[in-house]
Design a protein around this motif. Structure first.
Motif, PDB file in Angstrom:
ATOM      1  N   ASP A  90      59.727  60.518  24.529  1.00 28.41           N
ATOM      2  CA  ASP A  90      60.640  60.424  23.390  1.00 28.41           C
ATOM      3  C   ASP A  90      60.130  61.090  22.115  1.00 28.41           C
ATOM      4  OD1 ASP A  90      62.592  58.974  24.798  1.00 28.41           O
ATOM      5  OD2 ASP A  90      61.528  57.083  24.429  1.00 28.41           O
ATOM      6  N   TYR A  91      58.835  61.354  22.064  1.00 25.48           N
ATOM      7  CA  TYR A  91      58.222  61.930  20.873  1.00 25.48           C
ATOM      8  C   TYR A  91      57.453  63.185  21.279  1.00 25.48           C
ATOM      9  CZ  TYR A  91      59.426  57.350  19.097  1.00 25.48           C
ATOM     10  OH  TYR A  91      60.117  56.219  18.742  1.00 25.48           O
ATOM     11  N   ASN A  94      62.203  52.125  17.638  1.00 24.74           N
ATOM     12  CA  ASN A  94      62.889  53.249  18.275  1.00 24.74           C
ATOM     13  C   ASN A  94      63.148  54.389  17.277  1.00 24.74           C
ATOM     14  OD1 ASN A  94      64.097  54.759  20.244  1.00 24.74           O
ATOM     15  ND2 ASN A  94      66.047  53.690  20.146  1.00 24.74           N
ATOM     16  N   LYS A 107      62.974  57.652  17.436  1.00 28.01           N
ATOM     17  CA  LYS A 107      63.151  58.996  17.992  1.00 28.01           C
ATOM     18  C   LYS A 107      63.818  59.919  16.981  1.00 28.01           C
ATOM     19  CE  LYS A 107      64.380  56.975  22.230  1.00 28.01           C
ATOM     20  NZ  LYS A 107      65.334  56.845  23.283  1.00 28.01           N
ATOM     21  N   ASP A 108      63.313  61.149  16.933  1.00 32.42           N
ATOM     22  CA  ASP A 108      63.899  62.204  16.094  1.00 32.42           C
ATOM     23  C   ASP A 108      64.059  61.802  14.631  1.00 32.42           C
ATOM     24  OD1 ASP A 108      64.129  63.924  18.311  1.00 32.42           O
ATOM     25  OD2 ASP A 108      66.024  62.970  18.879  1.00 32.42           O
TER      26      ASP A 108
END
Length: 141
Positions: free
Chosen positions: A42-43, A100, A102-103
């Motif tokens: 995810d990263y 969470n 992400k992005d």
């Protein structure tokens, strides 16, 4: 948290053992490795952190073993740059998983900060190992 408590209790009650000194850092490194592998999905910056983490530990193991065989000396445990990198790794990983992220900009800043701290620790440990290897050369000149 449990790792910190385990170490604190062992030191407080003088329950430090040779096997504990050997197994604790191995368990920490395995935990970090697995966590970095999971976060890499995810990263994206974690692939670089993982690469540097593997390079640092391979250097510590390989170069450290070489120096131990050649000189009979070794690094005396974790030092501040490594402790900071490990603490940041656990704190940032916990935050990224819990919230969470992400992005997000904050996850990228944390990832870059972690990459820098692991890089600094890697350079620091390399220099320490190099100084161990060259110690008698410097002392005899």
């Amino acid at each position: 948290i449990t790792d910190f408590l385990d170490g604190f209790i062992a030191r407080r009650y003088k329950q430090i053992t040779s096997i504990g000194k050997l197994l604790d850092p191995i368990a920490d490194k395995l935990y970090e490795l697995v966590l970095a592998l999971v976060l890499m999905k995810d990263y994206p910056l974690f692939k670089y952190i993982l690469f540097l983490f593997i390079a640092e530990n391979a250097m510590l193991l390989g170069f450290g073993f070489y120096i131990f065989k050649k000189k009979g000396v070794h690094l005396d445990g974790a030092h501040l740059p490594g402790k900071i990198a490990t603490a940041l790794f656990f704190i940032f990983s916990l935050l990224m998983i819990t919230f969470n992220m992400k992005d997000t900009l904050i996850s990228r800043v944390m990832s870059i900060s972690l990459l820098i701290s692991v890089g600094i620790a890697t350079i620091y440990y390399f220099r320490r190992l190099w100084n161990l290897l060259m110690r008698d050369v410097y002392e005899n000149t």
